[in-house]
Design an enzyme around this catalytic site. Structure first.
Site, short mmCIF file in Angstrom:
data_model
loop_
_atom_site.label_atom_id
_atom_site.label_comp_id
_atom_site.label_asym_id
_atom_site.label_seq_id
_atom_site.Cartn_x
_atom_site.Cartn_y
_atom_site.Cartn_z
N ASN A 1 -7.81 -2.84 13.99
CA ASN A 1 -9.18 -3.14 13.58
C ASN A 1 -9.24 -4.35 12.64
O ASN A 1 -10.28 -4.64 12.06
CB ASN A 1 -9.83 -1.92 12.91
CG ASN A 1 -9.14 -1.50 11.62
OD1 ASN A 1 -8.22 -2.19 11.15
ND2 ASN A 1 -9.57 -0.39 11.03
N ASP B 1 0.81 -1.22 0.00
CA ASP B 1 0.00 0.00 0.00
C ASP B 1 0.84 1.26 0.00
O ASP B 1 2.06 1.22 0.20
CB ASP B 1 -0.96 -0.01 1.20
CG ASP B 1 -0.32 -0.53 2.48
OD1 ASP B 1 0.91 -0.53 2.57
OD2 ASP B 1 -1.07 -0.93 3.39
N HIS C 1 -7.35 -4.76 9.86
CA HIS C 1 -7.01 -4.53 8.45
C HIS C 1 -5.72 -5.23 8.06
O HIS C 1 -4.83 -5.41 8.89
CB HIS C 1 -7.00 -3.04 8.09
CG HIS C 1 -5.86 -2.24 8.63
ND1 HIS C 1 -6.00 -0.94 9.07
CD2 HIS C 1 -4.53 -2.51 8.78
CE1 HIS C 1 -4.83 -0.47 9.46
NE2 HIS C 1 -3.92 -1.40 9.30
N GLU D 1 -9.71 -2.08 4.95
CA GLU D 1 -10.36 -1.74 6.20
C GLU D 1 -11.64 -2.57 6.38
O GLU D 1 -12.18 -3.10 5.40
CB GLU D 1 -10.73 -0.25 6.19
CG GLU D 1 -9.53 0.70 6.12
CD GLU D 1 -8.86 0.93 7.48
OE1 GLU D 1 -8.70 -0.04 8.24
OE2 GLU D 1 -8.49 2.07 7.77
C1 F6R Z 1 1.46 -1.54 6.11
C2 F6R Z 1 0.14 -2.15 6.18
C3 F6R Z 1 -0.66 -2.16 7.44
C4 F6R Z 1 0.16 -2.52 8.68
C5 F6R Z 1 -0.72 -2.52 9.92
C6 F6R Z 1 0.07 -2.83 11.18
O1 F6R Z 1 1.98 -1.64 4.81
O2 F6R Z 1 -0.30 -2.60 5.20
O3 F6R Z 1 -1.69 -3.11 7.30
O4 F6R Z 1 0.76 -3.78 8.51
O5 F6R Z 1 -1.34 -1.28 10.06
O6 F6R Z 1 0.98 -1.81 11.41
P1 F6R Z 1 2.06 -1.89 12.58
O7 F6R Z 1 3.03 -2.96 12.19
O8 F6R Z 1 2.70 -0.53 12.59
O9 F6R Z 1 1.31 -2.23 13.82
#
Ligand code: F6R
Length: 238
Positions: free
Chosen positions: A136, A67, A138, A143
């Site tokens: 959440n 992303d 994702h 989302e």
């Molecule tokens: C990042 C991504 C997100 C993160 C998720 C967890 O490229 O796609 O889904 O993997 O928000 O983020 P952290 O590791 O910072 O808790």
């Protein structure tokens, strides 16, 4: 599903790095699906060390990231392109032209999304997809929603996601409202999926995702249906 419950973040990072390294050794021209966020940083550090001491080689590797925020230039230090460069690509022998991150500045976001999916297909699909998980549920920036979104698409970020990611910005107002994310099809078609999670804050959502109902309200729950899922996590905060 293989689950490695680790005693701490260092163990999560070492285990995740060794799984990625094994993929690279068994298939030197593998396509790696990569994630940003804080969880993979430790694994990336270990991969850099492994590359520098000759254990692994990125010269034939291709990477596709999950992303990118909309509206941030690649040299913005909050963009995911910048994150990948500074946390991994700048320190290993990957060919930069073989590293792909969605273009969050694309004027035609739909065309960019379709091209991103087509590129993944043209590469022969993803061999190993690394994923973190949002509080959440994702994965990527898929989302919680009424239905799983299969294709790469632009998404409006949930307020909880913007709040969670505000820690990297000067203020919440600077956190972009939209992002472009790989959809569930490319993730689920990856030959192997590696989900990493760190700390007590993620314990409940990991449990829900792995053992609760498969529902787009918990996007990561779709991974229960993946034939080759490895989960590496710790519930500890040290
Ligand atoms: C990042 C991504 C997100 C993160 C998720 C967890 O490229 O796609 O889904 O993997 O928000 O983020 P952290 O590791 O910072 O808790």
């Amino acid at each position: 599903m293989r689950i490695f419950k680790c005693k701490n973040y260092a163990e999560v990072s070492a285990k995740a790095a060794s799984i990625i390294a094994a993929q690279m050794i068994t298939k030197p021209n593998a396509v790696l699906g990569l994630a940003t966020g804080s969880t993979p940083v430790g694994a990336y550090k270990i991969l850099i060390e492994k590359c520098n001491n000759g254990e692994i080689d990125f010269s034939e590797i291709t990477t596709v990231n999950l992303d990118e925020y909309c509206g941030l230039t690649p040299d913005n230090d909050q963009s995911y392109r910048y994150f990948m460069n500074t946390n991994l690509f700048d320190h290993v022998n990957v060919r930069k032209e073989c590293t792909f991150v969605p273009d969050g500045l694309a004027e035609d976001a739909e065309a960019e999304s379709a091209a991103y999916d087509a590129r993944i297909v043209a590469l022969g699909g993803i061999d190993l997809q690394l994923l973190g998980i949002g509080g959440n549920g994702h994965i990527g920036f898929n989302e919680p929603a009424a239905a799983f979104d299969m294709a790469t698409h632009t998404v409006e970020l949930k307020e909880s996601t913007r709040q969670a990611n505000a820690r990297f910005f000067n203020s919440i107002d600077e956190v972009p409202t939209h992002a472009i994310t790989m959809g569930m099809r490319s993730i689920m078609q990856a030959k192997k999926v590696l989900l990493v999670a760190n700390g007590s804050k993620k314990a409940e959502i990991v449990e829900k995702a792995l053992y609760g109902p498969v529902t787009p309200e918990v996007p990561a729950s779709i991974l229960q249906l993946h034939p080759d899922l490895t989960v590496v996590y710790t519930e500890n905060d040290d």
